[in-house]
Scaffold this active site. Structure first.
Site: not given
Ligand code: NAD
Length: 485
Positions: A154, A251, A285, A459
């Site tokens: 995002n 996060e 998020c 963060e």
């Molecule tokens: P996701 O969990 O699918 O992926 C996040 C990242 O992790 C990607 O780069 C992905 O390739 C990587 N990944 C996936 N499996 C992995 C593994 N087994 N080992 C290491 N890396 C791995 O999330 P998304 O769909 O990209 O993003 C949306 C999510 O992120 C939502 O749940 C949102 O709330 C959260 N988010 C949180 C924050 C925050 O600061 N709290 C900010 C933005 C988004």
């Protein structure tokens, strides 16, 4: 002709762009049209090895530079980012589909803020002196070593900077893996950091899906993992990092409550609900996706909300008049459509939106459901799209208990003119990042992060320094050593 969004190569390692076309191709689709605008390749094991080896090799010399010198480089990078804000915002829009109206003020600029802030702190990272009579203890704040950053899709520029800036300020090196859905912007961050004078190898970017992330997390050379992503991914990454006792920052997702009391300024509360549900098409998020409205003002609130939501300008993200863009990709659009259907099926009252827009690209209408109850799927699960659930409540005690009845704990907001109540309610809410008469502000000076399943660590702010450094304590004896024998 090559699209301007196509990067020079897929990865940035040891100060230069690097390609390995043997890696699985990752198409970059522009969300506003559905057209492929670029291709990168997932990192092969050889690329992962190159990145980790470069990060490891560069870290010690980087940590030995003075904090002021390190900070100067970060601040120079912030200046370059600001000077190129327009170009970087256009790239962010290509990467994510978010409207330029947003990216011009929220992405590269937020990344620059982090580089400037942590660049400014770098020279003041010190330990303390603890007197013990004639003896004393001193502490040193040291880097952790090689860090891995893994991003969600995002905020690709912001996430790279929010992780990179504090890590580098503390003397760590980093290998950053952007989300496979938005691979472009982190490469620019790496390029600009090196243009600003960053030694080669200190900040590296590799592309790939989860398996590349997993390869980075499990490597024994890595000392810390900072992930932005969903709760299920967070659990996997946290567990993998724990196997080697690595430090983590997580996060993760949320289902945050925004509570509107009868005495609130309705337009401000509606504004907060719009910012906390429809900015970035709801792909934030910390969004306040459970909007609890006290019964006395419910219908008035809904009427004003529907009226103002109708003013969203949905269209070409590159047109600065557009205020609402597409979902990041087709998959996410379909996930959100599934939730909208569940909301309808489980009996929530649709106030506005509720469908895909009749135009090319992955556009959804901003959607509001009223009469949502706590057990409905749309009130329990993170949707990560423009779907707001409005729930009613009677009393403060009741709403606090219901707001806390979730595995998540990222954010929470309260709208009321009664300041005693505002502080009391925030004090009782289980959330890490809270707002009073506002929603979703994220200045770099404020700690950001969640409690419960929403995360570990913080963060931004001085808090982030604690999560990218560790303390060494040194006992200094001035006299003789006494021993039992
Ligand atoms: P996701 O969990 O699918 O992926 C996040 C990242 O992790 C990607 O780069 C992905 O390739 C990587 N990944 C996936 N499996 C992995 C593994 N087994 N080992 C290491 N890396 C791995 O999330 P998304 O769909 O990209 O993003 C949306 C999510 O992120 C939502 O749940 C949102 O709330 C959260 N988010 C949180 C924050 C925050 O600061 N709290 C900010 C933005 C988004």
């Amino acid at each position: 002709m090559t699209h301007p969004a196509q990067p020079k190569a897929s990865h940035f390692i040891n100060g230069a762009y690097v390609e390995d076309t043997a890696g699985t191709p990752i198409p970059v689709i522009y969300a506003a049209t559905g057209d492929q605008i670029a291709t990168v390749h997932a990192a092969t094991p050889a690329i992962v090895e190159q990145a980790l080896a470069s990060g490891k090799a560069a870290q010690k010399a980087w940590a030995k530079m003075s904090g002021t010198e390190r900070g100067r480089i970060l601040r120079r990078a912030a200046d370059i980012i600001r000077a190129r804000n327009h170009e970087l915002s256009v790239l962010e829009t290509y990467d994510t589909g978010k409207p330029l109206q947003e990216t011009l003020v929220a992405d590269a600029t937020s990344g620059a803020d982090a580089l400037e802030y942590f660049g400014g702190l770098a020279g003041s990272l010190t330990g303390e002196h603890i007197p013990l009579g004639e003896d004393w203890v001193y502490t040193m704040r040291e880097a952790l070593g090689l860090c891995v950053g893994i991003g969600a899709w995002n905020y690709p520029t912001q996430i790279a900077c929010w992780k990179g800036a504090p890590a580098l300020a503390c003397g760590n090196s980093m290998v950053f893996k952007p989300s496979e859905a938005t691979p472009l912007c982190a490469l620019k961050v790496a390029e600009i950091l090196h243009e600003a004078g960053l030694p080669a190898g200190v900040f590296n970017v590799v592309q790939g899906m989860g398996e590349v992330g997993a390869a980075l997390v499990t490597d024994p050379r890595v000392d810390k993992v900072s992930l932005t992503g969903s709760v299920p991914t967070g659990k996997k990454v946290y567990a993998a990092a724990a196997a080697d006792m690595k430090h983590v920052t997580m996060e993760l997702g949320g289902k945050s409550p925004m509570i509107v009391f009868d005495d609130a300024d309705i337009d401000n509360a509606v504004g907060g609900a719009i910012n906390g549900n429809f900015y970035s098409s709801g792909q934030v998020c910390s969004n306040g996706t459970r909007v609890f409205v006290q019964k006395g003002i419910k219908e008035k609130f809904l009427a004003r909300l529907a009226e103002r939501t109708g003013n969203a300008v949905i269209g070409d993200p590159m047109d600065e008049a557009t205020s609402f863009g597409p979902m990041v990709n087709e998959n996410q659009m379909n996930i959100v459509l599934g939730y909208i259907e569940k909301g309808k099926a489980e009996g929530a009252r649709l106030i506005c939106g509720g469908a895909r827009c009749d135009m090319p690209g992955w556009y959804l209408q901003p959607t509001v459901f009223a009469d949502v109850t706590d057990d409905m799927t749309i009130a329990r699960e993170e949707i990560f799209g423009p779907v707001m659930s409005v729930l009613d409540f009677d009393s403060e005690e009741e709403v606090v208990a219901r707001a806390n009845d979730t595995e998540f704990g990222l954010s929470a907001g309260v709208f009321t003119k009664d300041f005693t109540r505002a502080h009391r309610v925030i004090g009782n809410l289980e959330a890490g990042s809270c707002f009073i008469n506002s929603y979703n502000d994220a200045p770099v000076e404020a700690p950001f992060g969640g409690v419960k399943a929403s995360g570990v660590g913080r963060e931004n702010s001085k808090e982030a320094i604690k999560h990218f450094s560790q303390v060494k304590s040194v006992y200094v004896r001035m006299g003789d050593v006494e021993a039992a024998f």
